[in-house]
Design an enzyme around this catalytic site. Structure first.
Site, PDB file in Angstrom:
ATOM      1  N   ASP A   1       0.882  -1.166   0.000  1.00 28.66           N
ATOM      2  CA  ASP A   1       0.000   0.000   0.000  1.00 28.66           C
ATOM      3  C   ASP A   1       0.916   1.211   0.000  1.00 28.66           C
ATOM      4  O   ASP A   1       1.569   1.502   0.999  1.00 28.66           O
ATOM      5  CB  ASP A   1      -0.893  -0.031   1.255  1.00 28.66           C
ATOM      6  CG  ASP A   1      -1.871   1.134   1.292  1.00 28.66           C
ATOM      7  OD1 ASP A   1      -1.663   2.115   0.550  1.00 28.66           O
ATOM      8  OD2 ASP A   1      -2.836   1.065   2.083  1.00 28.66           O
TER       9      ASP A   1
ATOM     10  N   ASP B   1      -4.008  -1.622  -2.486  1.00 33.99           N
ATOM     11  CA  ASP B   1      -2.682  -2.251  -2.578  1.00 33.99           C
ATOM     12  C   ASP B   1      -2.231  -2.374  -4.026  1.00 33.99           C
ATOM     13  O   ASP B   1      -2.966  -2.895  -4.864  1.00 33.99           O
ATOM     14  CB  ASP B   1      -2.707  -3.629  -1.930  1.00 33.99           C
ATOM     15  CG  ASP B   1      -2.848  -3.527  -0.434  1.00 33.99           C
ATOM     16  OD1 ASP B   1      -1.817  -3.454   0.241  1.00 33.99           O
ATOM     17  OD2 ASP B   1      -3.998  -3.463   0.044  1.00 33.99           O
TER      18      ASP B   1
ATOM     19  N   ASN C   1      16.517  -8.079   0.846  1.00 33.04           N
ATOM     20  CA  ASN C   1      15.282  -8.863   0.822  1.00 33.04           C
ATOM     21  C   ASN C   1      14.149  -7.991   1.359  1.00 33.04           C
ATOM     22  O   ASN C   1      14.283  -7.390   2.425  1.00 33.04           O
ATOM     23  CB  ASN C   1      15.446 -10.129   1.679  1.00 33.04           C
ATOM     24  CG  ASN C   1      14.343 -11.137   1.407  1.00 33.04           C
ATOM     25  OD1 ASN C   1      13.161 -10.800   1.406  1.00 33.04           O
ATOM     26  ND2 ASN C   1      14.736 -12.385   1.168  1.00 33.04           N
TER      27      ASN C   1
ATOM     28  N   ASP D   1      -7.704  -7.378   0.020  1.00 38.40           N
ATOM     29  CA  ASP D   1      -7.535  -6.095   0.719  1.00 38.40           C
ATOM     30  C   ASP D   1      -8.442  -6.069   1.939  1.00 38.40           C
ATOM     31  O   ASP D   1      -9.562  -6.581   1.903  1.00 38.40           O
ATOM     32  CB  ASP D   1      -7.874  -4.934  -0.232  1.00 38.40           C
ATOM     33  CG  ASP D   1      -7.491  -3.583   0.384  1.00 38.40           C
ATOM     34  OD1 ASP D   1      -6.516  -3.545   1.166  1.00 38.40           O
ATOM     35  OD2 ASP D   1      -8.154  -2.570   0.076  1.00 38.40           O
TER      36      ASP D   1
ATOM     37  N   TYR E   1       0.114  -0.621  15.303  1.00 40.02           N
ATOM     38  CA  TYR E   1      -0.777  -0.741  14.147  1.00 40.02           C
ATOM     39  C   TYR E   1      -0.329   0.159  13.002  1.00 40.02           C
ATOM     40  O   TYR E   1      -0.093   1.330  13.179  1.00 40.02           O
ATOM     41  CB  TYR E   1      -2.210  -0.350  14.529  1.00 40.02           C
ATOM     42  CG  TYR E   1      -3.111  -0.354  13.316  1.00 40.02           C
ATOM     43  CD1 TYR E   1      -3.393  -1.550  12.682  1.00 40.02           C
ATOM     44  CD2 TYR E   1      -3.609   0.822  12.774  1.00 40.02           C
ATOM     45  CE1 TYR E   1      -4.183  -1.577  11.544  1.00 40.02           C
ATOM     46  CE2 TYR E   1      -4.403   0.805  11.639  1.00 40.02           C
ATOM     47  CZ  TYR E   1      -4.684  -0.400  11.031  1.00 40.02           C
ATOM     48  OH  TYR E   1      -5.451  -0.419   9.902  1.00 40.02           O
TER      49      TYR E   1
ATOM     50  N   LYS F   1      -3.459  -3.114   7.556  1.00 41.13           N
ATOM     51  CA  LYS F   1      -3.660  -4.566   7.508  1.00 41.13           C
ATOM     52  C   LYS F   1      -2.669  -5.215   6.551  1.00 41.13           C
ATOM     53  O   LYS F   1      -2.103  -4.569   5.686  1.00 41.13           O
ATOM     54  CB  LYS F   1      -5.099  -4.858   7.082  1.00 41.13           C
ATOM     55  CG  LYS F   1      -5.977  -5.130   8.261  1.00 41.13           C
ATOM     56  CD  LYS F   1      -5.571  -6.431   8.961  1.00 41.13           C
ATOM     57  CE  LYS F   1      -5.883  -6.320  10.442  1.00 41.13           C
ATOM     58  NZ  LYS F   1      -5.251  -7.388  11.220  1.00 41.13           N
ATOM     59  N   ASP F   2      -2.486  -6.514   6.711  1.00 41.80           N
ATOM     60  CA  ASP F   2      -1.451  -7.205   5.945  1.00 41.80           C
ATOM     61  C   ASP F   2      -1.860  -7.475   4.493  1.00 41.80           C
ATOM     62  O   ASP F   2      -1.010  -7.630   3.642  1.00 41.80           O
ATOM     63  CB  ASP F   2      -1.109  -8.513   6.651  1.00 41.80           C
ATOM     64  CG  ASP F   2      -0.705  -8.237   8.082  1.00 41.80           C
ATOM     65  OD1 ASP F   2       0.118  -7.329   8.285  1.00 41.80           O
ATOM     66  OD2 ASP F   2      -1.222  -8.896   8.987  1.00 41.80           O
TER      67      ASP F   2
ATOM     68  N   GLN G   1      -4.361 -28.128 -11.789  1.00 45.45           N
ATOM     69  CA  GLN G   1      -4.612 -29.100 -12.861  1.00 45.45           C
ATOM     70  C   GLN G   1      -3.601 -30.248 -12.899  1.00 45.45           C
ATOM     71  O   GLN G   1      -2.525 -30.177 -12.345  1.00 45.45           O
ATOM     72  CB  GLN G   1      -4.631 -28.409 -14.227  1.00 45.45           C
ATOM     73  CG  GLN G   1      -5.634 -27.298 -14.376  1.00 45.45           C
ATOM     74  CD  GLN G   1      -7.090 -27.718 -14.481  1.00 45.45           C
ATOM     75  OE1 GLN G   1      -7.968 -26.925 -14.216  1.00 45.45           O
ATOM     76  NE2 GLN G   1      -7.357 -28.946 -14.847  1.00 45.45           N
TER      77      GLN G   1
ATOM     78  N   ASP H   1     -15.123   0.816   4.636  1.00 49.09           N
ATOM     79  CA  ASP H   1     -13.805   0.466   4.062  1.00 49.09           C
ATOM     80  C   ASP H   1     -13.766  -0.989   3.593  1.00 49.09           C
ATOM     81  O   ASP H   1     -12.762  -1.688   3.767  1.00 49.09           O
ATOM     82  CB  ASP H   1     -12.665   0.715   5.059  1.00 49.09           C
ATOM     83  CG  ASP H   1     -12.363   2.191   5.245  1.00 49.09           C
ATOM     84  OD1 ASP H   1     -12.960   3.019   4.530  1.00 49.09           O
ATOM     85  OD2 ASP H   1     -11.526   2.514   6.109  1.00 49.09           O
TER      86      ASP H   1
ATOM     87  N   TYR I   1      -7.045  -0.660  16.390  1.00 56.58           N
ATOM     88  CA  TYR I   1      -7.367   0.655  16.955  1.00 56.58           C
ATOM     89  C   TYR I   1      -8.139   0.358  18.236  1.00 56.58           C
ATOM     90  O   TYR I   1      -9.093  -0.406  18.204  1.00 56.58           O
ATOM     91  CB  TYR I   1      -8.337   1.435  16.067  1.00 56.58           C
ATOM     92  CG  TYR I   1      -7.761   2.200  14.904  1.00 56.58           C
ATOM     93  CD1 TYR I   1      -7.011   1.560  13.935  1.00 56.58           C
ATOM     94  CD2 TYR I   1      -8.020   3.562  14.773  1.00 56.58           C
ATOM     95  CE1 TYR I   1      -6.533   2.266  12.840  1.00 56.58           C
ATOM     96  CE2 TYR I   1      -7.544   4.268  13.679  1.00 56.58           C
ATOM     97  CZ  TYR I   1      -6.803   3.616  12.713  1.00 56.58           C
ATOM     98  OH  TYR I   1      -6.355   4.309  11.638  1.00 56.58           O
TER      99      TYR I   1
END
Ligand code: F6R
Ligand code: MG
Ligand code: MG
Length: 373
Positions: free
Chosen positions: A13, A55, A106, A133, A230, A233-234, A243, A288, A356
């Site tokens: 993000d 993102d 990395n 997301d 915080y 979010k991940d 297949q 959101d 939060y």
């Protein structure tokens, strides 16, 4: 020698339009420009830039292997440049996931999410990448179980002899930073006991038991644990191979015909129903969300994404289909029901998982007024 090809999806993000809603065009342009140059220079063979809500997602196919410093640096520099652009446009949350300053080889642990899979190309190798997301990596535990372990979902587990030995799951304990491999069907109950705790245990890899063929790889990050607080979010990504002795693409998608609950809606502090959507609807709105999920299908061919006659990678927008309309409707229905509950659990996450919270302030303010009961 069999060709070895790496699929990398790296996301971040870097800032978004109108709050945490969508990646706007100028940021796509930065990514397109940089990946085009990297392709011309021969670092990567194919790429596709897209978004999951706010993102920015870089899908790259190359022959450099996993955790390659040049590939990770390309992603890092692209995100940095896009974040600078976002800052100059005063977009919201510019650079919010770029948690470290200096790149040291990395990109893992620096904020962006990474899923990578090095494969020996089969005669034909269909791949699906998922990007979500407003949720975390634990959101993929349930569908991964359905895809690779549930015979009521994946018919091949019962009727394709190539899958009869089952699959092996690598499960990360994101609190202790340890991992364990469990084999299904023999250890299915132990597997569920762990991965049902979606906030702590997350499936990072899956292999076919018969020959250890890699068939899934996911991003397991906890931004809050990197930053110590915080920071968003991940918003996980995952690669699944299908297949010919693996779950069919249709078996990979069928768990998404219904919605299910994931953590991370609004302020990373609420449960929300996952909504499988096309790229067109890959944007978060109501409260959101609801948490969105896109799935893109393609064929890997000689180190590239298979292209059309004009050299354009062929990408199938798999949730752009009425077959997922029911799940979307359920997500709206379940989402509106949860929102009527406001800040009452279980609509809201438990206090230890909320990103939060004012609970500490409320408790300290009321400290003197609490009397023995
Ligand atoms: C962002 C997210 C959003 C924000 C919310 C409040 O990843 O999940 O729901 O948490 O919009 O954001 P701030 O505090 O930046 O106004
Ligand atoms: Mg954001
Ligand atoms: Mg996001």
């Amino acid at each position: 020698m069999t060709q070895k090809t790496t699929v990398s999806i790296i996301k971040c993000d870097v800032g978004s339009l109108a709050g945490h809603h969508i990646v706007p065009k100028p940021l796509f342009n930065v990514a397109e420009k940089n990946l085009k140059t990297a392709k011309e220079q021969g670092l990567i063979n194919s790429y596709y830039v897209f978004n999951a809500g706010d993102d920015l997602e870089l899908l790259m196919v190359h022959e450099k292997g996993e955790s390659n410093p040049e590939i990770h640096k390309l992603a890092w520099q692209t995100f940095k440049e896009a974040a600078d652009k976002a800052l100059s446009l005063k977009l919201y949350g510019a650079g919010q996931d770029l948690l470290k300053d200096a790149f040291s080889g990395n990109i893992r642990g620096m904020g962006p999410g990474v899923a990578e899979m090095e494969i020996e190309e089969r005669p034909s190798d269909p791949i699906v990448v998922f990007a979500a997301d407003k949720t975390s990596a634990g959101a993929f535990n349930y569908p991964l179980f359905r895809i690779f372990a549930d015979p009521m979902s994946t018919a091949g587990l019962v009727i394709d002899p190539n899958m009869a030995d089952g699959f092996k799951f690598e499960v990360m304990d994101t609190m202790d930073n340890t991992k364990v491999v469990l084999k299904s069907p023999e250890e299915m109950y132990d597997l569920i006991a762990l991965i049902g705790t979606v906030q702590r245990y997350m499936i990072s890899r899956v292999w076919r038991a018969r020959d250890d063929l890699i068939c899934s790889s996911g991003s397991i990050t906890r931004l809050s644990q990197i930053a110590g607080k915080y920071v968003g979010k991940d918003d996980p990504v995952m690669i699944v191979r299908g297949q010919h002795g693996l779950p069919a693409i249709g078996e990979i998608l069928v768990p998404f015909m219904h919605t299910y609950l994931v953590e991370g809606w609004m302020r990373g502090s609420h449960w929300g129903p996952i909504m499988p959507v096309s790229l067109r609807d890959s944007k978060c709105t109501a409260f959101d969300g609801p948490p969105r999920l896109v799935a893109l299908g393609f064929q890997v061919a000689n180190g590239h994404i298979a292209c059309d006659d004009n050299g354009i990678p062929m990408i199938a927008d798999l949730f752009d289909d009425p077959a997922f309309e029911l799940a979307r409707k359920e997500a709206v229905k379940v989402g509106s029901m949860l929102r009527r509950m406001g800040e009452f659990e279980p609509a809201r996450l438990g206090p230890e998982e909320m990103e939060y919270t004012t609970l500490h302030q409320v408790l300290s303010k009321l400290k003197e007024r609490f009397k023995p009961a």
